[in-house]
Design a protein around this motif. Structure first.
Motif, short mmCIF file in Angstrom:
data_model
loop_
_atom_site.label_atom_id
_atom_site.label_comp_id
_atom_site.label_asym_id
_atom_site.label_seq_id
_atom_site.Cartn_x
_atom_site.Cartn_y
_atom_site.Cartn_z
N PHE A 286 -9.32 -13.68 -4.36
CA PHE A 286 -10.25 -12.64 -3.66
C PHE A 286 -11.15 -12.74 -4.94
N ASP B 233 -4.95 -10.00 -13.61
CA ASP B 233 -4.82 -9.87 -12.55
C ASP B 233 -3.84 -9.92 -11.80
N LYS C 110 -0.95 -4.66 0.13
CA LYS C 110 0.06 -5.01 -0.91
C LYS C 110 0.94 -4.67 -0.59
N SER D 257 -2.58 -3.50 -7.45
CA SER D 257 -3.59 -3.02 -6.16
C SER D 257 -2.41 -2.27 -5.58
N GLY E 269 -6.38 2.65 -4.40
CA GLY E 269 -5.80 2.73 -5.41
C GLY E 269 -5.21 1.40 -6.13
N ALA F 223 -12.53 -10.21 -6.14
CA ALA F 223 -12.55 -8.64 -6.76
C ALA F 223 -11.83 -9.38 -8.34
N ALA G 199 -2.80 -7.68 -9.11
CA ALA G 199 -2.76 -6.90 -7.80
C ALA G 199 -1.94 -7.15 -7.32
N GLN G 200 -2.11 -8.17 -7.26
CA GLN G 200 -0.60 -9.29 -5.28
C GLN G 200 1.18 -9.37 -6.15
N SER H 70 -8.82 1.93 -7.02
CA SER H 70 -8.26 0.78 -7.13
C SER H 70 -7.96 -0.55 -8.18
N ALA H 71 -7.63 -1.58 -7.52
CA ALA H 71 -7.34 -2.55 -8.75
C ALA H 71 -9.13 -2.92 -9.32
N THR H 72 -10.07 -2.82 -8.82
CA THR H 72 -11.68 -3.77 -8.56
C THR H 72 -12.14 -2.46 -9.36
C1 LIG Z 1 -6.29 -10.71 -6.82
C2 LIG Z 1 -6.28 -10.22 -6.64
N1 LIG Z 1 -7.18 -9.06 -7.40
C3 LIG Z 1 -7.71 -7.91 -7.07
C4 LIG Z 1 -7.56 -6.84 -5.64
C5 LIG Z 1 -8.82 -5.81 -5.41
O1 LIG Z 1 -7.62 -4.78 -5.71
P1 LIG Z 1 -8.46 -3.33 -4.70
O2 LIG Z 1 -8.53 -3.88 -2.84
O3 LIG Z 1 -7.02 -2.42 -4.92
O4 LIG Z 1 -9.85 -3.22 -6.01
C6 LIG Z 1 -6.80 -7.51 -4.95
C7 LIG Z 1 -7.29 -7.18 -3.40
O5 LIG Z 1 -6.84 -7.76 -2.34
C8 LIG Z 1 -6.98 -9.21 -4.98
O6 LIG Z 1 -5.68 -9.77 -4.02
#
Ligand SMILES: Cc1ncc(COP(=O)(O)O)c(C=O)c1O
Length: 368
Positions: A86, A157, A186, A181, A194, A88, A159-160, A59-61
């Motif tokens: 978000f 970050d 996404k 992410s 993932g 995370a 992710a988006q 995951s991106a987290t």
């Molecule tokens: C800005 C941001 N950072 C981190 C994440 C975490 O991504 P993931 O759900 O792949 O862990 C998200 C996911 O929604 C996000 O929007």
């Protein structure tokens, strides 16, 4: 009419043959974890993001957490994180034992870069997590320059923001690493979870490869305490397929965004999202503001069968998990304003022209 905020069912229907063929391919070769689809995805990510390396993880987290650990973040370190993002973006900071220092939103939903640079220059933070929201990058160069001058670690970050560029440059070009992410919402979403890290540093790459699977190196020696954070080969295959269509689908998203914006431009009490000059906006989300009309507009759209969401209803300084990191003197007026005024409209390439016409008509018919 019923237009949900997200339609993975329609996405599946449109690409069913490809998706099912990818599933069959993985089940047939049997390498359901770390299969050839994962290596192929990592190569594709290097191409899309313009970095030398990419490591796919669960995951991106996790990706962000691994980046912090690899950067040497230790308990007690302070890390600047935007308040308007978000959870995370900030939770891995606490997981790494460090302390988040929240920064208010600035212009156009972006973090307040001036304030972030002030924190860097005053020596108040050891690292910065720069978050690119909604499919658009902000200009990272001034922040990257400040971080470099002060020896502060910069992690993006993104992710988006897969596929987004600013003056032709992608996340990861000027920072320690960028996290991506493949959450189903996404632009290149898996049908599951993932994420990935992209970086130009080979030592960072090797370390994150070890962390993702129990600290094991290429010779199968368990060198350090690690985690189990792998993307399934099926998901890697599906994300890879979507990356092949990234630009085509970004164009469709941009077309939809411009239709919404042409309607909102006529309504003085709303602000459509701005496409910053030099930026290639991939419209992961279409976030407008509607001032004091936001909740009434949301109800109007809902009554017409149109799904919306709020990004983000609770800025991080209001999220209970971060309560210990907020002091009485902290103020986040812009994040608060956005949390009361922002509204996200449906945004996915599978919206057809009738859907978009209907959403535009419903926006127009609202009693502004
Ligand atoms: C800005 C941001 N950072 C981190 C994440 C975490 O991504 P993931 O759900 O792949 O862990 C998200 C996911 O929604 C996000 O929007």
């Amino acid at each position: 009419m019923n237009i949900p905020f997200m339609r993975l069912d329609r996405q599946f229907e449109q690409h069913k043959d490809t998706i099912m063929a990818l599933c069959e391919q993985v089940f047939s070769h049997g390498r359901v974890l770390q299969g050839p689809e994962v290596a192929k995805l990592e190569n594709q990510l290097c191409e899309v993001m313009g970095t030398k390396h990419a490591v796919a993880v669960g995951s991106a987290t996790d990706a962000l957490f691994f980046a912090l650990v690899t950067a040497g973040i230790k308990p007690g370190d302070k890390i600047a994180v935007p308040a308007m993002t978000f959870v995370a973006s900030a939770s891995p900071v606490i997981r790494a034992g460090a302390t988040p220092v929240f920064v208010d939103a600035g212009e156009n939903y972006q973090p307040d870069i001036t304030k972030t640079i002030e924190l860097v220059n005053s020596g108040s933070v050891q690292a910065v997590i720069a978050v690119h929201l909604y499919g658009q990058l902000f200009d990272i160069t001034p922040l990257a320059d400040a971080c470099r001058a002060k020896g502060v670690i910069l992690i993006e970050d993104a992710a988006q923001a897969i596929g987004a560029t600013f003056n032709g440059s992608s996340p990861g070009a000027q920072s320690f690493a960028a996290s991506l992410s493949f959450d189903p919402m996404k632009v290149a979403g898996a049908f599951g979870s993932g994420g990935a890290i992209v970086t130009n540093d080979s030592a960072v790459t090797e370390r994150i490869k070890r962390l993702r699977y129990h600290g094991r190196d290429d010779s199968r020696t368990y060198l350090e305490l690690g985690y189990n954070s792998q993307i399934a080969s099926i998901q890697a295959g599906i994300v890879g397929f979507k990356l092949d269509h990234l630009e085509e689908w970004a164009k469709r998203r941009q077309h939809i965004a411009r239709r919404y914006t042409s309607v909102l431009d006529e309504i003085s009490s709303t602000t459509p999202p701005l496409e910053i000059p030099g930026s290639h906006h991939v419209f992961h989300k279409y976030v407008m503001t509607a001032g004091e009309n936001r909740d009434r507009l949301r109800e109007h759209l809902s009554a017409a069968g149109i799904g919306t969401m709020i990004h983000y209803a609770s800025p991080l300084h209001k999220v209970p998990v971060f309560a210990d990191y907020i002091t009485e003197n902290d103020a986040f007026p812009e994040s608060e304003r956005l949390s009361h005024e922002a509204l996200s409209l449906p945004m996915y390439p599978e919206l057809d022209d009738d859907d978009v016409d209907y959403i535009c008509e419903t926006l127009t018919s609202f009693n502004w």
